[in-house]
Design an enzyme around this catalytic site. Structure first.
Site, mmCIF file in Angstrom:
data_model
loop_
_atom_site.group_PDB
_atom_site.id
_atom_site.type_symbol
_atom_site.label_atom_id
_atom_site.label_comp_id
_atom_site.label_asym_id
_atom_site.label_seq_id
_atom_site.Cartn_x
_atom_site.Cartn_y
_atom_site.Cartn_z
ATOM 1 N N SER A 124 6.205 -35.564 118.579
ATOM 2 C CA SER A 124 5.312 -34.927 119.689
ATOM 3 C C SER A 124 3.814 -35.186 119.364
ATOM 4 O O SER A 124 3.437 -35.178 118.327
ATOM 5 C CB SER A 124 5.789 -33.254 119.614
ATOM 6 N N TYR A 137 5.033 -24.561 116.207
ATOM 7 C CA TYR A 137 5.966 -25.954 116.853
ATOM 8 C C TYR A 137 5.174 -27.112 116.208
ATOM 9 O O TYR A 137 5.705 -27.998 115.782
ATOM 10 C CB TYR A 137 6.015 -25.837 118.326
#
Length: 231
Positions: A124, A137
Site C-alpha cells: 500500500s 496499518y
C-alpha cells in the site's frame, strides 16, 4: 485480477478462506475462459499458517505447476478503531506482516525450486511514510514493502520476479463508508496496473500511477511538516 487473467486465457487456481465464495467465483471465471480449462480452488487462510503448504501443493497439482502467485489478502481498520481494540490490532499485525511473509516464503521456496517465477504482492502507499491517520496499518505495509524489496535484490538473478503493488484508496468493501481522498480508484483499474507490472516484471508499481508522484513529494516532506498535516 482473476477475471482479467481468465479472460485472456491464463489458467487460474483460487485460494481463500470461504469455500462457498470460492466455488461461486470459480464458476464465474469458468464461463469467461476462452478455452475449456477448469478453474479450481483450495482453502487457504492467512490467519492459519498451517494451511499454506497444502494450499500451494493443491494449486500445483491442479495447474500442473504454476509460475505466478498473486497475494491480495489482509486485514484493515481505521486508526481510532485499532487504538481502541488491541485484540483486532494483534490480528491485523499478525496477518498483514508475519503470516503474509510466511506465505511469501513458502511461495518463494516453491518457485525457486523450479527455476523461478513471479510473486506479486499487494502492499500500500500507506507504507511509504509514517502518517497520523494510519500509524498501525502503515507499519504492516512498510514492513511488507521492505521485505519485498529485499526479496527482489536477493533472488531476481535466480529467476524470482518480485512485484510490489502499492495502491492508494480503492473502492472496495474494505473502504466502504470511509471518506474518499483524491485519486480514489476502482478495483478494475488497479487490476490492470498490477497485471501490466506482472507481464513486464516491474518490481514496484503504484496504482493508479499518480500515486508515485504523490508519494515522491511526501517522502521529501520534513518531519516537522508531517507532524502538522492530517493526511
Amino acid at each position: 485480477m482473476a477475471r482479467h487473467l481468465a479472460e485472456r486465457g491464463d489458467r487460474v487456481h483460487l485460494l481463500g478462506r470461504d469455500g462457498s465464495d470460492l466455488e461461486k467465483c470459480a464458476a464465474d471465471l469458468q464461463v469467461r475462459m476462452p478455452s475449456a480449462a477448469t478453474v479450481t480452488w483450495s482453502p487457504c487462510d492467512l490467519e492459519r499458517p498451517e494451511t499454506f503448504a497444502e494450499a500451494l501443493a493443491s494449486a500445483d497439482a491442479a495447474l500442473g505447476g504454476f509460475d505466478t502467485i498473486i497475494l491480495t489478502a489482509g486485514l484493515f481498520a481505521p486508526q481510532p478503531q485499532l487504538e481502541a481494540d488491541q485484540a483486532f490490532t494483534a490480528r491485523m499485525l499478525q496477518v498483514n506482516f508475519t503470516n503474509t511473509l510466511l506465505l511469501c516464503e513458502a511461495a518463494r521456496t516453491r518457485l525457486l525450486a523450479r527455476g523461478g517465477g513471479t510473486l506479486c504482492v499487494f502492499s500500500s502507499v500507506a507504507g511509504e511514510r509514517g502518517r497520523k491517520p494510519v500509524v498501525l496499518y502503515w507499519a504492516t505495509k512498510a514492513g511488507l514493502s521492505a521485505y519485498l524489496e529485499g526479496l527482489d535484490h536477493k533472488f531476481r538473478a535466480e529467476g524470482l520476479r518480485t512485484i510490489c503493488v502499492k495502491p492508494g484508496f480503492v473502492r472496495t468493501s474494505m473502504t466502504a463508508g470511509l471518506p474518499e481522498p483524491p485519486f480514489a480508484a476502482n478495483p478494475d483499474d488497479v487490476a490492470r496496473v498490477a497485471l501490466r507490472a506482472i507481464d513486464r516484471g516491474t518490481p514496484v508499481v503504484y496504482a493508479p500511477p499518480i500515486w508515485g508522484l504523490v508519494m515522491m513529494v511526501i517522502r521529501w516532506l520534513p518531519r516537522t511538516v508531517m507532524r502538522k498535516v492530517g493526511f
